[in-house]
Design an enzyme around this catalytic site. Structure first.
Site, PDB file in Angstrom:
ATOM      1  N   SER A 160       4.357  28.612 -29.459  1.00 17.65           N
ATOM      2  CA  SER A 160       5.815  28.672 -29.431  1.00 17.65           C
ATOM      3  C   SER A 160       6.354  28.824 -30.844  1.00 17.65           C
ATOM      4  CB  SER A 160       6.398  27.398 -28.814  1.00 17.65           C
ATOM      5  OG  SER A 160       6.368  26.330 -29.751  1.00 17.65           O
ATOM      6  N   ASP A 161       7.565  29.327 -30.963  1.00 14.96           N
ATOM      7  CA  ASP A 161       8.259  29.193 -32.243  1.00 14.96           C
ATOM      8  C   ASP A 161       8.625  27.720 -32.411  1.00 14.96           C
ATOM      9  OD1 ASP A 161       9.460  29.830 -34.654  1.00 14.96           O
ATOM     10  OD2 ASP A 161      10.596  31.506 -33.837  1.00 14.96           O
ATOM     11  N   ALA A 162       9.131  27.366 -33.588  1.00 13.08           N
ATOM     12  CA  ALA A 162       9.418  25.962 -33.898  1.00 13.08           C
ATOM     13  C   ALA A 162      10.338  25.360 -32.835  1.00 13.08           C
ATOM     14  CB  ALA A 162      10.044  25.852 -35.275  1.00 13.08           C
ATOM     15  N   THR A 163       9.879  24.299 -32.191  1.00 17.65           N
ATOM     16  CA  THR A 163      10.661  23.749 -31.082  1.00 17.65           C
ATOM     17  C   THR A 163      11.880  22.930 -31.503  1.00 17.65           C
ATOM     18  OG1 THR A 163       9.202  21.808 -30.864  1.00 17.65           O
ATOM     19  CG2 THR A 163       8.664  23.764 -29.549  1.00 17.65           C
ATOM     20  N   ALA A 175       5.810  33.057 -29.289  1.00 16.94           N
ATOM     21  CA  ALA A 175       6.889  33.231 -28.324  1.00 16.94           C
ATOM     22  C   ALA A 175       8.174  32.685 -28.912  1.00 16.94           C
ATOM     23  CB  ALA A 175       6.554  32.515 -27.017  1.00 16.94           C
TER      24      ALA A 175
END
Length: 555
Positions: free
Chosen positions: A285-288, A238
């Site tokens: 998730s993509d890198a937060t 995401a």
């Protein structure tokens, strides 16, 4: 049938009863503190006991290893990490080819180069090589393929990481990639949900927008995700990408909420991805630490929303202990429920079981498939088919030392986000070895292009994270104002060769000769030399519009 059986017996997991029982037992043995840690994947740099001690103390679901040049130390560290893990790790990487490949593996083309070759079997071969080498290094999860659509040429974040602008071509090559990875024991991930490529900004720097209508999205990005789900892809990433049209269709007065990034959107993750598209696999998730999330909300609020909205794994943390505390605080005050956390962990542990980690996830990796000359040869043969002659209006190809002996080269070197700027190219040396007299441009030397037989612009900018824009920087290339304005290609044969970004004609539409080669690795530079000298054909097909829609760029 309990939740574990319901989720993990279904596609894409399809786990047998023994694997599901391992998930059930493992989950029951975790206290709340351990459960919270199992929704994190941490980035891992470096080697040695300190790295092992640090990661073991954090006890995450997995790590994403960024490798240095010392292969032995890197692989020894991964073996030590696995041996110390209480629960076997997911070990992930972005297996995107070119300089995003394993530094001690075969040089393989990036996605845009594979799209230029446009041979689905070749793409499957490259994915197989990457999967075999990944497993040999201890990697079991790849954050690929990228199924974004390079619809807007100014998008700096898709470009060479994606499979071009044609959804049908993207679909064919992405499915080949997924199939080959997962057939060889590496879980695949499609990204970046709900679809990038229509915004000319970078979600590393800003929350980007997918501006399509719901109907147009379903016909393009939605169809790509549906195909990947049908093919059994195990995970979806995401992105920090908003999809306002979908949100507004459900909440017409959403206001700013319509621009909420997918990484924190229950509508996009739970209703659209899981509900409408039927995806039952793991959402990461993509890198937060990316600004696409950080610009949206304070991390105290945003990080719990990542899990509460439907992501099963939080990717990366600049401050792991503080982030663990953020998730615990959200559990305490009800922003994140124990039920949602457990659902996430079922999928995390289910992915580990699909990979067989419950049967031997702590054992050292089998390194026998690394450094395989046969794989390197196969990859090189595919790479040789990628260089694309975009145009040659003055017919200067093929080059020869007899006609083009004195060569002036302009270049800013190879530019990558992980390896620094200005790395040297081998192409000038390859030209010298063929009998050309090559001079590298130096502004202080006041070189006049008209004193040479050939001018080459050599660009080495693959997709650049956090770059913001990629363009032909005439001032930087020429070393100043006056050199930047000179155009002598009407008098001196001139060509631009791009080992990366395929859209430089936007900044130089009348450049008379352009070659797109998509990737900077040495094998690609060697392949281009063969084409330049006429010993091999330019076999690549444009996977995007290199003319950027300009009326004069083709001429």
């Amino acid at each position: 049938m309990d939740q574990i059986d319901r989720i993990l017996s279904a596609a894409p997991f399809g786990l047998d009863s023994a694997a599901r029982d391992w998930v059930r037992r493992t989950l029951a043995d975790l206290d709340r503190a351990a459960r919270v840690r199992q929704v994190f994947v941490h980035i891992c740099f470096g080697t040695g006991p300190d790295v092992v001690e640090r990661m073991t103390a954090l006890a995450p679901a997995g790590i994403t290893k960024f490798f240095g040049p010392d292969a032995g130390a890197e692989l020894d560290t991964l073996d030590a990490l696995r041996a110390e893990a209480r629960i076997p790790y997911l070990v992930s990487a972005d297996l995107e080819g070119s300089r995003m490949s394993l530094p001690f593996g075969a040089e393989v083309p990036n996605p845009l180069a594979l799209a230029a070759v446009d041979d689905v079997q070749a793409s499957a071969t490259i994915a197989r090589i990457m999967a075999e080498e990944a497993r040999a290094a201890g990697i079991n999860w790849s954050f690929t393929p990228v199924i974004d659509i390079n619809a807007l040429f100014r998008s700096p974040i898709v470009a060479t990481r994606g499979l071009g602008s044609d959804p049908d071509r993207i679909r064919a090559h992405a499915l080949a990639h997924i199939g080959a990875l997962q057939a060889h024991g590496v879980a695949a991930t499609v990204k970046h949900w709900p679809g990038e490529g229509h915004d000319d900004r970078d979600q590393h720097l800003v929350t980007t927008i997918n501006p399509l209508s719901v109907g147009d999205w379903r016909a393009t990005h939605g169809a790509l995700y549906a195909a990947a789900i049908e093919a059994g892809v195990l995970s979806v990433m995401a992105g920090h990408i908003a999809f306002p049209a979908y949100v507004l269709a459900h909440e017409p007065d959403a206001g700013l909420e319509a621009c909420r990034p997918a990484s924190t959107s229950q509508l996009l993750n739970q209703l659209l991805l899981r509900g409408e598209l039927g995806f039952n696999g793991l959402i990461v998730s993509d890198a937060t630490p990316m600004a696409g999330l950080g610009a949206w909300a304070h991390r105290d609020a945003a990080l719990p929303e990542v899990v509460a909205s439907g992501c099963d794994i939080i990717l990366f943390s600049d401050e792991p202990e503080a982030d663990i505390a953020r998730i615990e605080a959200a559990l305490d005050d009800g922003r994140l429920t124990e039920a949602r956390l457990e659902e996430a962990l079922i999928r995390v542990l289910g992915l580990k079981a699909w990979l067989g980690l419950h049967r031997g996830g702590r054992a050292p990796a089998d390194r026998s498939r690394l450094f395989d000359p046969k794989s390197a040869g196969l990859a090189q043969a595919v790479t040789a088919r990628a260089p694309t002659l975009v145009k040659d209006v003055n017919g200067i190809m093929p080059l020869s030392p007899e006609r083009h002996r004195r060569v002036l080269v302009y270049s800013t070197g190879i530019v990558t986000p992980l390896h620094g700027d200005g790395l040297p190219m081998i192409l000038p040396g390859l030209l010298r070895a063929e009998g050309f007299d090559v001079t590298l441009h130096a502004s202080e030397a006041r070189q006049d292009q008209r004193d040479f037989d050939l001018v080459l612009y050599l660009m080495g900018e693959e997709t650049l994270l956090t770059r913001g824009r990629i363009f032909l920087d005439w001032n930087r290339l020429a070393g100043g104002l006056f050199g930047a304005m000179q155009r002598h290609w009407h008098q001196v044969p001139t060509a631009l060769i791009s080992f990366g970004y395929p859209y430089y004609l936007y900044d130089a539409p009348r450049m008379p000769c352009v070659v797109n080669a998509y990737a900077t690795m040495d094998t690609m530079q060697r392949a281009v030399i063969e084409c330049l000298l006429g010993r091999a054909p330019f076999a690549g097909r444009n996977p995007v519009d290199p003319f950027c829609g300009l009326p004069d760029a083709r001429f």
